[in-house]
Design a protein around this motif. Structure first.
Motif, short mmCIF file in Angstrom:
data_model
loop_
_atom_site.label_atom_id
_atom_site.label_comp_id
_atom_site.label_asym_id
_atom_site.label_seq_id
_atom_site.Cartn_x
_atom_site.Cartn_y
_atom_site.Cartn_z
N GLN A 54 -22.63 22.41 -7.07
CA GLN A 54 -23.48 21.22 -7.02
C GLN A 54 -22.74 19.97 -7.46
O GLN A 54 -23.00 18.87 -6.95
CB GLN A 54 -24.73 21.42 -7.90
CG GLN A 54 -25.72 22.44 -7.35
CD GLN A 54 -26.81 22.78 -8.35
OE1 GLN A 54 -26.95 22.11 -9.38
NE2 GLN A 54 -27.59 23.81 -8.05
N TYR A 55 -21.82 20.12 -8.40
CA TYR A 55 -21.13 18.96 -8.97
C TYR A 55 -19.87 18.55 -8.20
O TYR A 55 -19.30 17.50 -8.50
CB TYR A 55 -20.75 19.23 -10.42
CG TYR A 55 -21.87 18.98 -11.39
CD1 TYR A 55 -22.22 17.69 -11.76
CD2 TYR A 55 -22.59 20.03 -11.95
CE1 TYR A 55 -23.25 17.45 -12.66
CE2 TYR A 55 -23.62 19.81 -12.85
CZ TYR A 55 -23.94 18.52 -13.19
OH TYR A 55 -24.97 18.28 -14.08
N GLN A 56 -19.45 19.35 -7.22
CA GLN A 56 -18.17 19.06 -6.58
C GLN A 56 -18.28 18.13 -5.36
O GLN A 56 -17.27 17.66 -4.86
CB GLN A 56 -17.47 20.36 -6.17
CG GLN A 56 -17.30 21.36 -7.30
CD GLN A 56 -16.77 20.73 -8.58
OE1 GLN A 56 -15.73 20.04 -8.57
NE2 GLN A 56 -17.46 20.97 -9.70
N ASP A 113 -10.46 22.05 -18.14
CA ASP A 113 -9.64 20.84 -18.18
C ASP A 113 -9.86 20.01 -16.92
O ASP A 113 -9.98 18.78 -16.99
CB ASP A 113 -8.16 21.21 -18.31
CG ASP A 113 -7.82 21.87 -19.65
OD1 ASP A 113 -8.63 21.72 -20.59
OD2 ASP A 113 -6.77 22.52 -19.73
N ASP A 114 -9.90 20.69 -15.76
CA ASP A 114 -10.11 19.99 -14.49
C ASP A 114 -11.46 19.28 -14.46
O ASP A 114 -11.57 18.11 -14.05
CB ASP A 114 -10.05 20.98 -13.32
CG ASP A 114 -8.64 21.50 -13.06
OD1 ASP A 114 -7.66 20.86 -13.52
OD2 ASP A 114 -8.52 22.55 -12.38
N GLN A 115 -12.51 19.99 -14.87
CA GLN A 115 -13.86 19.42 -14.79
C GLN A 115 -14.10 18.35 -15.87
O GLN A 115 -14.91 17.44 -15.66
CB GLN A 115 -14.91 20.52 -14.87
CG GLN A 115 -14.92 21.44 -13.64
CD GLN A 115 -15.12 20.68 -12.34
OE1 GLN A 115 -16.06 19.88 -12.22
NE2 GLN A 115 -14.25 20.91 -11.36
N ASN A 116 -13.41 18.45 -16.97
CA ASN A 116 -13.49 17.38 -17.97
C ASN A 116 -12.92 16.08 -17.40
O ASN A 116 -13.31 14.99 -17.82
CB ASN A 116 -12.75 17.77 -19.24
CG ASN A 116 -13.65 18.46 -20.24
OD1 ASN A 116 -14.68 17.92 -20.63
ND2 ASN A 116 -13.27 19.66 -20.67
N SER A 117 -11.99 16.24 -16.45
CA SER A 117 -11.43 15.07 -15.77
C SER A 117 -12.29 14.62 -14.61
O SER A 117 -12.56 13.43 -14.43
CB SER A 117 -10.01 15.39 -15.28
OG SER A 117 -9.50 14.34 -14.49
N LEU A 125 -22.58 21.95 -16.76
CA LEU A 125 -21.47 22.66 -16.11
C LEU A 125 -20.38 23.01 -17.11
O LEU A 125 -19.90 24.16 -17.14
CB LEU A 125 -20.88 21.81 -14.99
CG LEU A 125 -19.60 22.35 -14.35
CD1 LEU A 125 -19.83 23.71 -13.72
CD2 LEU A 125 -19.07 21.36 -13.32
N LEU A 126 -20.01 22.06 -17.95
CA LEU A 126 -18.95 22.31 -18.93
C LEU A 126 -19.36 23.42 -19.90
O LEU A 126 -18.54 24.25 -20.30
CB LEU A 126 -18.62 21.03 -19.68
CG LEU A 126 -18.06 19.88 -18.83
CD1 LEU A 126 -17.89 18.61 -19.67
CD2 LEU A 126 -16.73 20.28 -18.20
N HIS A 170 -4.11 17.78 -6.65
CA HIS A 170 -5.08 16.78 -6.22
C HIS A 170 -6.49 17.27 -6.53
O HIS A 170 -6.73 18.46 -6.74
CB HIS A 170 -4.93 16.52 -4.73
CG HIS A 170 -3.61 15.94 -4.35
ND1 HIS A 170 -3.18 14.70 -4.81
CD2 HIS A 170 -2.60 16.41 -3.57
CE1 HIS A 170 -1.99 14.45 -4.32
NE2 HIS A 170 -1.61 15.47 -3.57
N ALA A 171 -7.43 16.34 -6.54
CA ALA A 171 -8.81 16.67 -6.91
C ALA A 171 -9.40 17.77 -6.03
O ALA A 171 -10.08 18.68 -6.53
CB ALA A 171 -9.68 15.41 -6.83
N PHE A 172 -9.14 17.73 -4.72
CA PHE A 172 -9.70 18.74 -3.84
C PHE A 172 -9.17 20.12 -4.19
O PHE A 172 -9.92 21.11 -4.20
CB PHE A 172 -9.39 18.42 -2.37
CG PHE A 172 -10.03 19.36 -1.40
CD1 PHE A 172 -11.38 19.25 -1.08
CD2 PHE A 172 -9.29 20.38 -0.81
CE1 PHE A 172 -11.98 20.13 -0.19
CE2 PHE A 172 -9.89 21.27 0.09
CZ PHE A 172 -11.24 21.14 0.39
N ASN A 173 -7.87 20.23 -4.49
CA ASN A 173 -7.29 21.51 -4.87
C ASN A 173 -7.89 22.04 -6.16
O ASN A 173 -8.10 23.25 -6.32
CB ASN A 173 -5.78 21.38 -5.00
CG ASN A 173 -5.09 21.08 -3.69
OD1 ASN A 173 -5.62 21.41 -2.63
ND2 ASN A 173 -3.93 20.46 -3.74
N LYS A 174 -8.18 21.15 -7.09
CA LYS A 174 -8.82 21.56 -8.34
C LYS A 174 -10.21 22.13 -8.07
O LYS A 174 -10.61 23.13 -8.66
CB LYS A 174 -8.92 20.37 -9.29
CG LYS A 174 -7.60 19.86 -9.84
CD LYS A 174 -7.82 18.67 -10.75
CE LYS A 174 -6.50 18.17 -11.32
NZ LYS A 174 -6.70 17.01 -12.22
#
Length: 219
Positions: A54-56, A113-117, A125-126, A170-174
């Motif tokens: 949902q958050y992506q 770490d990715d989602q905190n960014s 979610l976190l 990149h953001a998509f890869n994360k």
């Protein structure tokens, strides 16, 4: 939702954290403990996956999103052919699960770490990712104990599944990596109780006959 998640985490820690058991566990007890812990977190894992998507944003948040064949290097998949899975010997079965949750727990730290960014304000979610990370570590500890209790010599320390170089994406890869992680976490929590059922039967046959039953696998 956060209250329910906190309750699951508290229950997991209070019952399964090392040191809570005064006496050494039997083989039956450690198998039951792993099975129960996996079942405890299985429902939460579906919530974690759905909340993550949902958050992506698109295409992840679109209805019916699924890419079952996407895999992530260093992250073992729970998928396995039935005959191969059914014929795993007890040591292999435990080692596969141990290696999976060793990787999963490390990947969850990276996902956090990715989602905190990417989504620093997504507190729900976190929180779910942190619960999943701790659940993975608890299962890993139990699986390591099971290898010892059941008399299977664990292999030497495994190379870490992640390299620092994998974090500079990149953001998509994360987002893809986190999706595959949440999916495999759910799938491993679905498979693990079934693994423990087969393991329990195998050990009972061994105890009753003095040798492991090889009814389908290796010649």
């Amino acid at each position: 939702m956060l209250a329910a998640t906190a309750a699951v985490l508290a229950l997991s820690v209070s019952f399964w954290y090392p040191g809570c058991v005064a006496a050494p566990l039997s083989s039956e007890e450690i198998i039951t403990q792993i099975q129960s812990l996996a079942l405890l977190h299985r429902e939460n894992s579906t919530l974690t996956l759905n909340t993550y998507l949902q958050y992506q944003g698109p295409p992840f948040s679109m209805s019916g999103f699924s890419f079952p064949y996407w895999l992530e290097k260093g992250l073992p998949t729970a998928a396995l052919g039935y005959r191969t899975w059914r014929c795993l010997c007890p040591g292999e079965r435990l080692l596969q699960a141990r290696d999976a949750f060793s990787a999963i727990s490390e990947f969850f730290q990276l996902a956090l770490d990715d989602q905190n960014s990417l989504n620093p304000a997504a507190a729900d979610l976190l929180r779910l990712l942190e619960v999943a990370r701790r659940a993975s570590e608890a299962l890993l500890r139990n699986l390591k104990d099971a290898l010892i209790i059941l008399g299977y010599q664990p292999s030497s320390a495994q190379q870490e599944p992640l390299s620092w170089a994998q974090t500079d994406d990149h953001a998509f890869n994360k987002k893809v990596r986190g999706y595959v992680l949440c999916r495999e976490f759910r799938d491993w929590l679905t498979r693990l109780p079934e693994d423990m059922k087969i393991l329990r039967v195998t050990l009972r046959l061994k105890d009753s006959s003095g040798q492991e039953k090889k009814d389908c696998c290796r010649s």
